[in-house]
Design an enzyme around this catalytic site. Structure first.
Site: not given
Length: 287
Positions: A139, A152
């Site tokens: 990400s 996360y």
């Protein structure tokens, strides 16, 4: 070899679902894996199973024996395993302090350890073949840690570290381990967001506790204005598949909004990494 055999995790929604469909359209033999194919994901499993070139298999990436069994089954049937796409994962936001240790461990178990289990089980066949491609889903938040998404982000930082080191270790054996760094896209992942369960923590944060909701609202407005297309992810994956082995970039940014910032960070790290490997006599791994 015959046509490429591709295994994808987390195909019940989002990028995994889109990648399974578009890979089948390209004529690849696709093994689309997901949890709960007989209950909550039964409808999606049936939909994918009805598509030519797609085989749906039950797989929980937190179950190490099941990971081994599924990959062994694919290899036994096909005699090869060409591409693995580690897509399974989930998102978490909110106040970091509100997460319990069990909740942190759970997210790492899926996002990081799940990626590792599938990778480890796939590498022996790829090394035997002298070629193979593993694509891990990182990400933009694996490059910089935005507040109120910290747990996360930490899992994606870990995926970055795993992928970067392994990339250089196995490339001399003909195996490419690379990653994509998606930005924010309107997929089902945001409908499955988890938050820390220790809600008593919020009282000590005052107005700061409202920021995660503000971020969510801003994200919705951004999607409405910019309309980023999730199909960009499968397209980037297929470009990596089509690139000759040994020439695939370690990182591929797919982000129309913050991509330039991530690209700059990647280039800086790439240059520094090359200097580090050279200093320790590992410059051959750069080629």
């Amino acid at each position: 070899m015959s046509k490429k055999v591709i295994l994808i995790t987390g195909t019940n929604s989002g990028f995994g679902y889109l990648t399974a469909k578009s890979s089948a359209e390209k004529g690849y033999t696709v093994y689309a894996t997901m949890r709960a194919i007989e209950d909550r994901n039964a409808e999606r499993a049936a939909e994918l199973s009805a598509i030519d070139n797609i085989n749906v298999m039950s797989l929980d990436v937190t179950n190490e024996q099941q990971v081994k069994d599924v990959i062994a089954s694919v290899i036994e049937k096909e005699g090869q395993l060409d591409v693995v796409i580690n897509n399974a994962g989930y998102f978490g936001g909110g106040l970091t302090e509100a997460y319990t240790t069990d909740e942190v461990e759970s997210m790492f178990d899926v996002n990081l350890k799940g990626t590792w289990r599938v990778t480890k089980a796939s590498l022996p066949q790829m090394r035997k073949q002298g070629e193979g491609l593993i694509i891990n889903t990182s990400s933009g938040l694996g490059r910089f840690s935005a507040p109120f998404m910290t747990v996360y982000n930490s899992t994606k930082f870990a995926v970055e570290g795993l992928t970067e080191g392994l990339h250089y270790e196995v490339r001399p054996l003909g195996v490419d381990v690379v990653m994509i760094q998606p930005g924010a896209f309107p997929t089902e992942i945001f409908g499955k967001t988890t938050n820390g369960s220790d809600q008593e923590v919020a009282a000590g944060y005052g107005d700061l506790a409202k920021i995660p909701d503000q971020i969510g609202a801003g994200m919705g407005q951004m999607f409405e204005t910019m309309k980023p297309n999730p199909q960009m992810i499968p397209d980037a994956i297929h470009k990596l598949i089509d690139t000759p082995k040994g020439q695939r970039p370690l990182r591929t940014v797919v982000d129309a909004m913050t991509g330039q910032f991530i690209e700059k960070a990647n280039e800086d790290v790439k240059a520094g990494h090359a200097q580090f490997l050279g200093a320790f006599g590992m410059q051959d791994l750069l080629r």
